[in-house]
Design an enzyme around this catalytic site. Structure first.
Site, short mmCIF file in Angstrom:
data_model
loop_
_atom_site.label_atom_id
_atom_site.label_comp_id
_atom_site.label_asym_id
_atom_site.label_seq_id
_atom_site.Cartn_x
_atom_site.Cartn_y
_atom_site.Cartn_z
N GLN A 114 -0.91 -8.41 -4.59
CA GLN A 114 -1.46 -8.32 -3.09
C GLN A 114 -2.68 -9.26 -3.00
OE1 GLN A 114 -3.08 -5.60 -0.11
NE2 GLN A 114 -1.18 -5.84 1.04
N CYS A 143 -5.43 -5.01 6.54
CA CYS A 143 -6.56 -4.25 6.45
C CYS A 143 -7.52 -4.45 7.36
CB CYS A 143 -7.07 -4.96 4.91
SG CYS A 143 -8.44 -3.77 4.50
N HIS A 216 3.03 -1.50 8.69
CA HIS A 216 2.15 -0.27 8.71
C HIS A 216 2.32 0.08 10.02
CE1 HIS A 216 -1.75 1.94 7.27
NE2 HIS A 216 -0.96 2.79 8.06
N ASN A 250 5.64 1.55 6.12
CA ASN A 250 4.14 2.26 5.68
C ASN A 250 3.62 3.16 6.87
OD1 ASN A 250 1.25 1.29 4.78
ND2 ASN A 250 2.27 2.93 3.99
N GLY A 251 3.21 4.30 6.37
CA GLY A 251 2.66 5.06 7.32
C GLY A 251 3.21 6.51 7.12
N ASP A 252 2.39 7.57 6.96
CA ASP A 252 2.88 8.96 6.96
C ASP A 252 4.06 9.41 6.01
OD1 ASP A 252 0.56 9.48 8.52
OD2 ASP A 252 1.70 9.86 10.39
N ALA A 275 1.44 5.77 0.43
CA ALA A 275 -0.11 5.61 0.09
C ALA A 275 -1.03 6.69 -0.08
CB ALA A 275 -0.70 4.90 1.24
#
Length: 450
Positions: A114, A143, A216, A250-252, A275
């Protein structure tokens, strides 16, 4: 994470069919293990610090399908020297210090690099530098941290869509699948204010020729503790499927079973990223039907063995360990005080195989040691000066003592002469006085001579 395996449907909507259960997994006393259907890939998300080499390798060991590395700024790579370490099999990209480390022999086929970038030319230049050691290039455009956004990178690109599109297009055209570098190009984004805006962005991104896209499910201002928003997920997955772009959510995502459930629920042709759960326990990639995540003590041991094998910097090793060990456990306090690999291994009751000559401790420890050495040197120099000064004073005192002794002798000689002179004078005077008292003495006094 769910506490049970997801039962496979009769006809899964997509993904491979469950594998046959080995005969040895069944017995009269133990019910047969029913494996969950794998609807998509489960991958390690890019994470600053936590996504370094040791964590990537451990995640692959526990079953991660792909691992993303932490964001590395493109400009930091330009001008780097590529250094191979035959002992560890690692490749270091070094400039004034270590910029990036990979282990092609153990991760290349599943490793996505990345990149933090704000310009097409530097993005392409950096991608060409690492191309031989990675299996894909991902552009970070999600980010929200100031160190990324202040230079126009990360989530700042979501406010400058034309620039983001130009970066991806340049990467696809110069190092993409149709070039000699043959690298799939991907991008990771966050939600825009509305579902419609998010979908429109994804549509534009897919037209650049990218191979993968990760959403995300949080907006840039949202923090990790805030619940992920999945309203745009189904539509985003459909857009990517129609464009032939592999889509990741992505997320939880708490673990393998949770990932499969989300993938199935939203019709995702791709996979799910983990993550925070992977940061605290990389064995979250193990499905529940295969035993699920391992106890932290076992995970920490495996992590240490890998970290030492690739000579992972101790500052990063210690950081990752403290994320894996429960904060209330006494071991957390012990490890937090460790300064070297030998300290860590002693606390964990492990044999230390980290090269002793490299075991210098954390950067903070090295600075403290350097200051201590400097202070010790100054103290030694001060003691030497004091010793020389004392010797000088001693010699000076001896010289002055000899001089005073000589002066004392001369003074005593002078005193003796004076005393004798005074005595003689007194005697003559006394004699004269006596003579004057003799008969007739008054007429003829005696003349004294000295």
């Amino acid at each position: 994470m769910t506490d049970h395996a997801i039962a496979p449907p009769a006809i899964p909507p997509h993904g491979p069919q469950p594998e046959n259960i080995p005969a040895e997994n069944t017995s009269a006393d133990t019910p047969p293990v029913i494996p969950a259907t794998k609807y998509g890939k489960v991958v390690l998300a890019p994470m600053v610090r936590s996504g370094q080499l040791a964590t990537r390798l451990l995640s692959l060991k526990y079953g991660a399908d792909i691992v993303w590395g932490p964001e590395t700024i493109d400009k930091s790579l330009i001008g780097c020297e590529r250094v191979e370490n035959p002992k560890t099999g690692c490749v270091d990209y070094v400039r004034t210090g270590l910029i990036f480390r990979a282990c092609p022999s153990r991760e290349k086929s599943k490793f996505i690099f990345q990149m933090g970038t704000a310009a097409p030319d530097t993005a392409v230049a950096a991608a060409k530098i690492v191309a031989q050691d990675v299996s894909g290039i991902d552009v970070n455009s999600g980010c929200p941290k100031p160190f990324s956004t202040h230079a126009g990178m990360g989530a700042a690109l979501l406010k400058d869509i034309p620039r983001l599109l130009s970066i991806l297009t340049a990467l696809v055209e110069n190092v993409g699948l149709s070039t000699p570098y043959a690298l799939p190009i991907s991008v990771k984004i966050r939600l825009l204010p509305t579902v419609e805006e998010t979908h429109a962005l994804i549509t534009s991104l897919c037209k650049t020729g990218i191979s993968k896209l990760t959403l995300h499910c949080r907006t840039p201002p949202m923090r990790p503790g805030e619940r992920a928003i999945r309203d745009a997920l189904s539509g985003a997955a459909k857009i990517c499927e129609e464009a032939g772009v592999e889509f990741f959510v992505n997320g939880d995502i708490k673990g393998w079973d949770d990932a499969q459930q989300v993938i199935k629920e939203y019709g995702i042709e791709g996979g799910a990223m983990i993550a925070i759960a992977a940061e605290s326990n990389p064995s979250c990639f193990i499905p529940n039907h295969l035993g699920g995540p391992k106890p932290w003590r076992e995970v920490v041991t495996e992590y240490m063995l890998i970290a030492m094998s690739v000579e992972n910097p101790i500052s990063n090793t210690k950081f990752c360990l403290l994320n894996m060990v429960p904060g209330k456990n006494e071991m957390h306090k012990v490890l937090s005080k460790a300064k070297t690999y030998r300290d860590l291994c002693e606390a964990l009751d492990l044999e230390c195989t980290f090269p002793e000559e490299l075991d210098l401790g954390t950067l903070k420890t090295q600075r403290v040691k350097a200051q201590e050495e400097k202070d010790a040197q100054l103290q030694a120099e001060r003691a030497e000066r004091q010793k020389k000064l004392a010797e000088f004073k001693r010699k000076k005192a001896e010289a002055e003592g000899g001089k005073k002794e000589g002066e004392g002798s001369n003074k005593r000689i002078k005193v003796d002469v004076g005393e004798r002179s005074n005595t003689t004078t007194a005697a003559v005077a006394e004699l004269a006085a006596t003579d004057m008292l003799l008969p007739g003495g008054a007429a003829e006094p005696v003349q004294a001579a000295v």
